[in-house]
Design an enzyme around this catalytic site. Sequence first.
Site, PDB file in Angstrom:
ATOM      1  N   GLU A  37      15.969   2.027   8.300  1.00 28.74           N
ATOM      2  CA  GLU A  37      15.999   0.806   7.938  1.00 28.74           C
ATOM      3  C   GLU A  37      15.656   1.010   6.535  1.00 28.74           C
ATOM      4  OE1 GLU A  37      13.295  -2.155   9.919  1.00 28.74           O
ATOM      5  OE2 GLU A  37      13.779  -3.440   8.368  1.00 28.74           O
ATOM      6  N   ARG A 264       8.128  10.273  19.468  1.00 29.33           N
ATOM      7  CA  ARG A 264       8.033  10.278  17.840  1.00 29.33           C
ATOM      8  C   ARG A 264       6.970  11.303  17.654  1.00 29.33           C
ATOM      9  NH1 ARG A 264       6.996   5.843  15.499  1.00 29.33           N
ATOM     10  NH2 ARG A 264       5.493   6.326  13.925  1.00 29.33           N
ATOM     11  N   LYS A 274       5.728   3.065   8.246  1.00 25.32           N
ATOM     12  CA  LYS A 274       6.135   2.654   7.085  1.00 25.32           C
ATOM     13  C   LYS A 274       5.237   1.458   6.450  1.00 25.32           C
ATOM     14  CE  LYS A 274      10.454   2.649   7.905  1.00 25.32           C
ATOM     15  NZ  LYS A 274      12.118   2.298   7.717  1.00 25.32           N
TER      16      LYS A 274
END
Length: 570
Positions: A37, A264, A274
């Site tokens: 994104e 992850r 982020k």
Amino acid sequence: MTEIPPTRHKDFIRQIIADDVAENKNQGRVVTRFPPEPNGYLHIGHAKSICLNFGIADENEGGVCHLRFDDTNPTKEELEYVDSIQRDVRWLGFDWGENLYYASDYFDQLYRYAVVLIKEDKAYVCSLPPDKIREYRGTLTEPGKNSPHRDRPVAENLDLFERMKAGEFEDGAHVLRAKIDMASPNISLRDPVIYRILKRSHHRTGDRWCIYPMYDFTHCLSDSIEGITHSLCTLEFQDNRAVYDWVLDQLPVERHPQQIEFARLNLSNTLLSKRMLLKLVQEGVVEGWDDPRMPTLSGLRRRGYTPRAIRDFCDRIGLAKKNSQVDMALLEHCVREDLNESAQRVMGVLRPLKVIIDNYPEGQTEDLEFQNHPGDTAMGTRMVPFSRELYIEQDDFREEAPKKFFRLAPGREVRLRYAYYITCVGMEKDEKTGEITALHCTYDPETKGGSSPDGRKVKGTIHWVSAAHALEVQVRLYDHLMLTPDEDQKEAPELTDLLNKDSLEVLNSCRVEPGLKDIAPGSRVQFERLGYFCVDPVDSSPGKPVFNRTVSLRDTWAKIEKAQKSKKAK
Ligand code: ATP
Ligand code: MG
């Protein structure tokens, strides 16, 4: 482009894919995607996903990996991020070729799919305010409650959705929801929102849209449209897989990709979110996304990390189905290994202490020839000036030295790296503070090159630079940005409490070999005995390099590994 190191692991995802190829599933094709994104810069966690997706495409004959921007939220996305993401993926050494996509390119098609769902009574316009939607959703232990609008007639839903698109309503007035099951034990299936109103300009579609599709609707359909075969994502999407499959099962799509989840990357002392990294940037805690303390790829690059080291790291951490935390020391170990082979070795003194060689002729300079990389003659040699006045590291001298201190002390003899043996014969001190301002030494001219013809041995070797010739430079030393090593504490409410206030140390009067005057920004060197350093590409100017310490020479990972091995052996 950096050479791709072969993968050491056949992890569970590679195994699934190998089996699919063997069974000729998807006609034997392998198509993956990396779907960032564009709402921030890529970090080392993304590198894990990039190496996995592009790596698998490279390893399979005819395999392809798409770079797809998941750009469905115009409130947070910017062109700057789109550009930085492409730069960083390329820098890591991967190439998407023609396969650059944007979810926003599918907005028309996604809208048509949404209309299909409505017509089949599988989606409805819900007009509950956001807090009510949340309340009606229930909890892990309680089922949800149907929205009062769940049974709206199809025609009314079509009309409302059309008018949402036409801009008749304000943000939040209505949403489109999939009609699945409000009592499902999987909360993701409790009528997820698939479209919302957002009256914002989009960096690609401008003002054409004021409704935007949500992740759960967009991702599976984008994968299907592009013919992705294996959609690899992190574990937090496990519950969303049911929605992924539901949407594709309801619609007349040609392809139904398989979503597979993996753990992850969590890294000790490192924020990998982020949202949190953006906060550090916005609050001025760091200089920007590329601050060398940031775990972003641009920060690591500026710090001196190589693509090869990062890819090696991603390979070593492997792939698991359960979340865990990787020690930062492993990442440091990987960059050390790479730079140990590739970085030129030079001398630099971080905290200078003057040394005067009393018996060396005043005004004389000799040029000593040095190997650029002992052990790799292909890297050539260079000339380094030696003269009567030198600088050594303050740390390499002790007025009162313990027995095991093998460096310089009054009356002791040491080797100046590749130069001569010197013996400390005296000190100059500041009258007021008593601080040592210079050392007096004598040198043995017979020991040129660093060895004595009489076979006399010295225990210590220290680095040095010639005072009159050395270049004065700024060097920055870095430490972890976060105080806490653990993942679960990194989301504490007060970010500042978690920050290491000593993460940056700037040294302004360092001295380095004069030959480094015109070293190119981005170059990486080893300062002998100290560590690996990179010429800062932002703050260096012609003739005035600034050095960032990538990593010191101390390898804590080797120690950890040794401890782990001996623990296992017990
Ligand atoms: P963040 O948690 O940092 O905000 P994100 O998941 O929101 O990251 P995306 O841009 O959506 O960021 O991520 C793109 C891809 O990278 C996704 O497939 C995501 O699963 C993967 N990814 C993100 N963070 C990690 C991580 N720490 N380890 C492995 N893969 C990751
Ligand atoms: Mg995400």
